[in-house]
Write a protein that holds these residues in place. Structure first.
Motif, PDB file in Angstrom:
ATOM      1  N   THR A  80       0.918  -1.154   0.014  1.00 29.02           N
ATOM      2  CA  THR A  80       0.157   0.121   0.173  1.00 29.02           C
ATOM      3  C   THR A  80       0.757   1.236   0.003  1.00 29.02           C
ATOM      4  OG1 THR A  80      -1.675  -1.235   1.012  1.00 29.02           O
ATOM      5  CG2 THR A  80      -1.851   1.036   1.080  1.00 29.02           C
ATOM      6  N   ASP A  92      -3.565  -1.629  -5.978  1.00 30.12           N
ATOM      7  CA  ASP A  92      -3.357  -2.158  -4.662  1.00 30.12           C
ATOM      8  C   ASP A  92      -3.892  -3.397  -4.340  1.00 30.12           C
ATOM      9  OD1 ASP A  92      -1.807  -2.321  -2.383  1.00 30.12           O
ATOM     10  OD2 ASP A  92      -3.130  -1.262  -1.215  1.00 30.12           O
ATOM     11  N   SER A 108      -7.170   0.096   2.925  1.00 35.84           N
ATOM     12  CA  SER A 108      -6.080   1.106   3.418  1.00 35.84           C
ATOM     13  C   SER A 108      -5.767   2.162   2.652  1.00 35.84           C
ATOM     14  CB  SER A 108      -4.776   0.178   3.951  1.00 35.84           C
ATOM     15  OG  SER A 108      -5.115  -1.062   4.552  1.00 35.84           O
ATOM     16  N   ASP A 155      -8.232  -4.207  -2.265  1.00 33.59           N
ATOM     17  CA  ASP A 155      -7.916  -4.832  -0.916  1.00 33.59           C
ATOM     18  C   ASP A 155      -9.216  -4.469  -0.168  1.00 33.59           C
ATOM     19  OD1 ASP A 155      -7.493  -5.565   1.577  1.00 33.59           O
ATOM     20  OD2 ASP A 155      -5.619  -4.739   1.567  1.00 33.59           O
TER      21      ASP A 155
HETATM   22 MG   LIG Z   1      -1.827  -3.093   2.065  1.00 36.93          MG
END
Ligand SMILES: [Mg+2]
Ligand SMILES: Nc1ncnc2c1ncn2[C@@H]1O[C@H](COP(=O)(O)OP(=O)(O)O)[C@@H](O)[C@H]1O
Length: 216
Positions: free
Chosen positions: A16, A84, A43, A39
């Motif tokens: 990330t 990500d 995050s 994800d």
């Molecule tokens: Mg991550």
């Protein structure tokens, strides 16, 4: 449209941090850049939602929405998409690797981390997507960096610039910034720029080779 998928099934590898920093770097380089947060922990989304800056754009995305989102990013003229991905989700993000123009594997410089990256490498190799390792969170002393380079370079390309273990990465992230936005003079800012330029030039070289083969 370039699609860079950041992947490593190991949590804490630095996915990330790399994804958010490279996405900001893409915007700073003048590319219309989209960060896709695949994800479920989101995050990157939390980082992005607290930002004031208008770029890069981000969308959070369920696995079954990825292809539609990539198609609409293409239609909207995005030049760079950075994805990500989650750690322990195994093959759930296989389409993000298959559709990538380049896959990036962040990996910390330890034997355990290098070994833990192997299942991810196997998945990428099956897709034939070009990939490279970025060594992350290097200690400033000791042999760890050289040992990781030696071992990872037997498996694939290794970016010549690692990210060192630096406070600026954590501080920038905590303030919802990239390291370049946080302190353009910090060495971390130079690392991110060098990593971005390295991936960009590797990919351009690959494209040229493919073009030469197609024409020749
Ligand atoms: Mg991550
Ligand atoms: N180069 C670095 N220097 C210091 N801390 C880092 C660096 N890269 C990542 N981190 C920290 O390591 C932790 C894991 O990074 P993260 O990007 O969240 O990993 P992942 O997304 O792979 O789980 C975070 O606390 C992050 O701030």
């Amino acid at each position: 449209m370039k699609i860079w998928t950041i992947t490593n099934q190991k949590g804490g590898a630095g996915k990330t941090v790399l994804a958010t920093n490279l996405a900001v770097e893409g915007s700073r380089a003048g590319l219309k850049t989209l960060l896709i947060d695949l994800d479920p922990q989101q995050s990157a989304t939390k980082w992005w939602e607290a930002r004031d800056a208008e770029t890069p754009l981000l969308i959070k995305c369920l696995y079954n929405q990825l292809i539609d989102n990539l198609n609409s990013a293409q239609q909207q003229g995005f030049e760079l998409v950075i994805i990500d991905t989650a750690g322990r989700e195994g093959l759930k993000h296989i389409e993000a690797i298959e559709r990538a123009t380049f896959a990036i594997i962040p990996c910390q410089p330890s034997l355990d981390d290098c070994r833990s990256a192997l299942p991810t490498v196997d998945i990428i190799k099956n897709t034939k997507t070009p990939f490279a390792f970025i060594i992350t969170r290097c200690p400033s002393s000791g042999d760890d960096l050289q040992e990781a380079r030696n071992s990872l370079s037997t498996i694939g390309l290794v970016c010549n610039t690692p990210t060192m273990e630096r406070k600026c990465y954590k501080r920038a992230y905590a303030e919802n910034l990239s390291v370049c936005e946080y302190d353009a003079n910090d060495k971390g800012a130079g690392e991110i720029k060098a990593i971005f330029d390295w991936i960009h030039s590797k990919e351009s070289r690959l494209e040229n080779t493919q073009l030469t083969r197609a024409v020749g």
